[in-house]
Design a protein around this motif. Structure first.
Motif: not given
Length: 1075
Positions: A835-861
């Motif tokens: 059994i191999t040791e635990e390690d740091v993970p890969d990068a998130p599969r996706f990372f999206r940035i949307n603007r739903r209003s004039l005053d906020t950013l919506y981040l999703q990954w």
């Protein structure tokens, strides 16, 4: 001067030459005399000083309104009867003008040639004297104008004479005198006798010969000086020299001159009471006499006038009267010729008038020298001045120069010189004026000229011709080829800035000129088009210098079509093995056309040549005659000799057979030898036509020495070097043992094993081959591929080991090892699981940035595809971006099941740079970096939540009201039905309940999750996949059957059931869900 308005005394404008010699065979003889004047002059003639009555002789006529005489001899008469001195008189009310005295003569029919003794030294050293006639001898004659000598040794009466010093035959004596007229040519000649033939040299005493005008002819016998002037007078000495002595002769040249003008009298226009003068000055040698005539009569016989005074070559006029108008003739003569000039004195009384067109528009180019013309007349002569735009005190000086004839010069026209120029002529009798409008334009020029081009035939050629011009001037661009207009259309197309020639042919080659014209100037530029093509094929192939293995090939190159040949390719065809197939033999530089070809024996050749230039290859030439070389033993050794076992008890000996051109003769065979290596046995050999021989039987994997030789009917070729081959291999009998693993990391592991005895390999030892596969991931619910992989270790040490790399962290692996030769593997070693040791993970599969209003950013990954351990959360590091600078770092952490975040902006224009990474207990994994996009005002508006907009709320209320009304109507209709619906009707009338029932039924029919892959590595159908892991799903089971709910991104069951509540049946909620 407007001749139809102003009176003018007659002026001779055309007349025959003074010495007029005609051909006696002419049918008509014309003696010209034309004059102008107002009134129109009348004409009369004098012959030999006496009046000529033209009407009395039917052969003589005078042209209407002209004074030209025509004498016709069509009906008889002799031109000689009309020889004499003719003079034309043109008269009107204001005077009489005279022509020159025209001496009319008829040329003689007979041409007499003077013959003299001619001394000539022939190559046999003899002096010859001969007399002959031009009509009887066609031999070469000398260019001596004073004697005619015909030089032909065979026609000469010759006798041998002794050598003697030079003597002059012509001219005689030691000196002579030569007179020549000014502007004529001077010919001086010295003919000398002597043996050896004398050399003639010329020089001038007291000065040098005028090099620009002197020409020596007839082997220096003649000295010619053209356009003689007074400076050419003097003593010229010719000297004849040979080795026995020299002789000199002096020629004294006198230059005389017929009269020539120094100051020719000109017409004089005077107003009444004005003064003037006529001047007639001429020179000559001797000095000419000046005689004045008035209206054709000697001025001495004219009526005396107090207004006129004759002072030699000048006539002075004082306070002239209207009746003082007359035509005066000046005659300057000496013994060598005379000059005659007419000049009228016209007395007029006329106010100023403009003679040119009114209000001219003149367009000129900037920086050009410009002339504005204002022709005028008046008597007395008016004073003319120029003004610009009606201002100033007159233009003269600086940029301007005014001429007395009314012309204004602008030395360098500039834009500021534009305007209206007025010329004003003033005299005591009045004033006249005219205007000229001047416009200064930029020049028309070609700013991108065509350039010389070389184009391949059937390609496209384009000449550029970009033009710049004054915007107020219209221009026209035309193209010519070799000076001839181009007819556009078809392959030739012109646009505003270029000429395009499609599918260029040889006829298109030439000089192309682009010409742009405006109304005041033009410009042109030229470029040459050279059409290139593939060369023509070479011609007249010839074979020579034949030898056993070579021959000389010579050819004549074809036309290279203006692209030099860079290479000649010689090809051959033979008729024994591949008849009809042409093959490349050799290449030669393009400057050769005769080469030695190296050939192979036993081949019947024929050759052809292909010329190659930068465009391409020519067609092949016609084939040469055939040339057959004699045979010989093979020169080549079969290549790629090797021995190997196809079975455990044999050895296949193989080689590459000789090429056809390497056979060198008929009946090619191969001698093959082999013996066991290091055995001391004799060679075993065999002769075969094939390219393979199998030795059987043999022991398993035994080394053999092998060699080979080619032979034909003419003898054997060289033997090859000895190579080592092996008999066949068998399966290894021993397997590696005690396979174990140590130092297991997250991506690598160190392995150890006990080696095998190399003799048990039964073949060539290749490697220890390790088979391993990833059996599963320790991350619950993560499905993996069980693909088998291999890696090899080549080692012969007693305690071998190796590093297994590129493993996936936090996974269970299985492995075993075999030993391999070239064909077989041993049985497997013991099976090992690690059994191999635990390690740091890969990068998130996706990372999206949307603007739903004039005053906020919506981040999703999304979760990483390979977590490499148990995820414990996410880390978001972000900075505010201000131009090229970053603001303070801010860190936000999230739990493992959180995959979205809303960031409130401090202001609407704020931008951020984000770095997102997943976390295990080992640490943060690979970073996914993103930057918030720059949103414009329009983008803000597009991204505003429409659910908060007033117009949207009003629309939703209207739709809800309509649906409510429809539901009420439906209930009313049902209540009027009178019976209860059946259960089937209830189900049919309640679509929302049916939808809920169907969804619960689907959930009940779902298969059990968590199916495992088979042992052979093939993946079965399963919902436990990486896709489900990334996108979420119902709860999964790990290998021990426990529920791993924290690794799904779907809502929990309660949330799911909540979503399936009556909210879905609400029309308003349905509409919101669509929004």
């Amino acid at each position: 001067l407007s001749e139809h308005l102003l009176k003018q005394p007659p002026t001779i404008i055309k007349q025959s030459v003074k010495d007029y010699i005609v051909d006696p065979r002419d049918n008509t003889i014309i003696i010209e005399c034309e004059a102008k004047g107002n009134p129109v002059p009348t004409f009369s003639w004098r012959k030999n000083g006496k009046f000529l009555n033209i009407g009395k002789d039917p052969r003589v006529t005078m042209r209407k309104r002209l004074g030209t005489l025509e004498i016709a001899f069509r009906n008889g008469g002799r031109p000689e009867d009309y020889e004499g001195e003719y003079q034309c008189f043109a008269a009107n009310d204001l005077g009489v003008a005279l022509s020159n005295k025209i001496l009319f003569r008829v040329s003689s029919k007979d041409i007499f040639v003077l013959f003299r003794h001619c001394w000539y030294v022939v190559p046999v050293i003899s002096v010859c004297v001969q007399r002959t006639n031009t009509k009887q001898n066609k031999n070469k004659q000398t260019k001596n104008p004073q004697s005619l000598c015909f030089l032909h040794p065979l026609l000469s009466l010759c006798r041998k004479v002794a050598e003697f010093p030079p003597t002059f035959l012509s001219p005689s004596g030691s000196e002579s005198v030569k007179m020549v007229l000014r502007d004529e040519q001077l010919l001086l000649e010295c003919i000398a006798a002597g043996l050896p033939t004398p050399t003639i040299k010329w020089f001038k005493r007291g000065g040098d010969l005028p090099a620009q005008k002197v020409k020596f002819e007839n082997y220096n016998k003649t000295l010619r000086i053209v356009h003689v002037s007074e400076e050419d007078a003097g003593e010229y000495v010719c000297r004849a020299i040979n080795h026995l002595g020299s002789v000199r002769h002096s020629i004294y040249v006198e230059v005389k001159a017929a009269p020539y003008w120094l100051d020719k009298p000109t017409n004089l226009v005077l107003a009444p009471e004005e003064n003037g003068r006529l001047v007639c000055r001429a020179n000559g040698n001797p000095k000419p006499d000046i005689q004045w005539l008035m209206n054709g009569e000697p001025i001495e016989s004219a009526q005396p006038s107090v207004n006129r005074e004759v002072l030699g070559d000048t006539i002075l006029f004082h306070k002239v009267l209207m009746e003082s108008s007359a035509v005066y003739q000046c005659n300057a003569s000496n013994q060598h010729g005379y000059l005659m000039a007419n000049a009228f004195v016209s007395v007029l009384d006329m106010p100023p008038r403009m003679l040119g067109p009114k209000n001219q528009l003149i367009k000129v180019l900037v920086n050009n020298r410009t002339f504005l013309n204002c022709p005028f007349f008046g008597s007395p002569l008016p004073v003319l001045r120029w003004f610009k735009n009606g201002q100033g005190s007159g233009l003269d000086g600086g940029q301007y120069r005014a001429y007395i004839n009314g012309t204004l010069e602008i030395k360098r026209a500039r834009k500021e010189d534009e305007g209206i120029y007025t010329c004003v002529a003033n005299s005591i009798l009045g004033k006249a004026e005219n205007q000229v409008q001047l416009e200064v334009k930029e020049p028309t020029r070609i700013i991108q000229a065509p350039t010389n081009q070389s184009a391949v035939r059937r390609s496209k050629a384009r000449f550029h011709c970009k033009v710049a011009s004054d915007s107020s001037l219209s221009t026209k661009v035309t193209w010519t080829k070799d000076g001839e207009p181009l007819y556009l259309g078809g392959r030739l197309k012109k646009d505003e800035e270029s000429l395009t020639i499609s599918s260029v042919s040889e006829d298109d080659e030439g000089m192309y000129t682009c010409t742009v014209k405006s109304e005041i100037d033009q410009d042109s530029a030229s470029a040459r088009l050279t059409v290139l093509d593939r060369p023509d094929p070479p011609m007249d192939l010839d074979l020579s210098d034949a030898a056993a293995r070579s021959v000389r090939l010579t050819w004549i190159p074809g036309n290279d079509h203006r692209s030099p040949v860079i290479e000649f390719l010689v090809q051959f065809e033979e008729d024994r093995w591949e008849p009809g197939r042409w093959q490349d033999l050799s290449s030669f530089p393009g400057d050769l056309n005769s080469v030695i070809l190296q050939l192979a024996p036993y081949v019947n050749y024929q050759f052809r040549v292909i010329a190659i230039n930068a465009v391409g290859r020519s067609q092949p030439s016609r084939p040469s005659p055939r040339y057959k070389t004699t045979g010989s033993p093979p020169d080549a050794i079969p290549r790629d000799l090797r021995g190997w076992g196809s079975k455990k008890d044999n050895m296949e000996i193989t080689w590459e057979p000789l090429h056809d051109l390497e056979r060198n003769g008929p009946n090619l065979q191969y001698n093959v030898w082999w013996r066991r290596k290091d055995s001391g046995d004799d060679w075993t050999n065999v002769t075969t036509f094939q390219s393979k021989y199998i030795v059987h039987p043999t022991e398993t994997y035994v080394p053999y020495e092998i060699k080979i030789q080619a032979r034909n009917e003419l003898g054997s070729g060289p033997e090859s070097n000895v190579v080592i081959g092996f008999s066949g291999e068998d399966k290894p009998t021993e397997a590696p043992t005690e396979l174990q693993v140590s130092k297991v990391g997250s991506t690598s592991a160190k392995i150890h094993w006990k080696p095998v005895d190399l003799s048990s390999v039964q073949g060539e030892f290749k490697e220890y081959r390790l088979y391993y596969s990833r059996e599963s991931s320790l991350v619950p619910g993560l499905v993996v591929s069980k693909e088998k992989k291999t890696t090899g270790f080549y080692t012969t040490v007693p305690e071998p080991s190796g590093i297994l790399k590129d493993l996936v962290p936090y996974s269970r692996y299985q492995m075993f090892m075999v030993v391999a030769n070239n064909r077989f593997e041993s049985p497997p070693s013991n099976n090992v699981i690690f059994i191999t040791e635990e390690d740091v993970p890969d990068a998130p599969r996706f990372f999206r940035i949307n603007r739903r209003s004039l005053d906020t950013l919506y981040l999703q990954w999304g979760k990483p595809l390979e977590p490499n351990g148990i995820l414990i959360g996410y880390q978001l590091i972000y900075h505010r971006v201000n131009g090229s600078r970053l603001g303070p770092q801010q860190i936000q952490t999230f739990l493992q099941n959180e995959t979205e975040f809303t960031l409130r902006l401090p202001d609407r224009s704020a931008r951020y740079k984000f770095n997102l990474s997943a976390l295990t207990k080992v640490g943060a994994g690979e970073v996914y970096a993103e930057e918030s996009p720059h949103f414009t005002n329009e983008a803000h508006i597009d991204q505003v939540d429409i659910a908060t907009q007033g117009w949207f709320i009003g629309l939703m209320c209207a739709i809800a009201l309509i649906i409510l009304i429809l539901l009420i109507v439906c209930f009313i209709k049902r209540s009027r039905g009178g019976k209860y619906p059946s259960k089937r009707d209830q189900l049919r009338l309640d679509p929302w309940r049916e939808l809920k029932r169907t969804r619960h039924s689907d959930e009940d029919n779902k298969p059990l999750q968590g199916s495992q892959t088979s042992l052979d590595g093939n993946v079965k159908e399963s919902d436990d996949s990486l896709v489900d892991y990334g996108e979420g799903g119902d709860g999964q089971f790990n290998e021990d059957g426990s529920f791993i709910g924290q690794y799904t991104v779907k809502k929990d069951k309660d949330e799911t059931e909540g979503n399936e509540s009556s909210e879905a049946t609400s029309p308003v909620n349905a509409i919101y869900s669509l929004a």
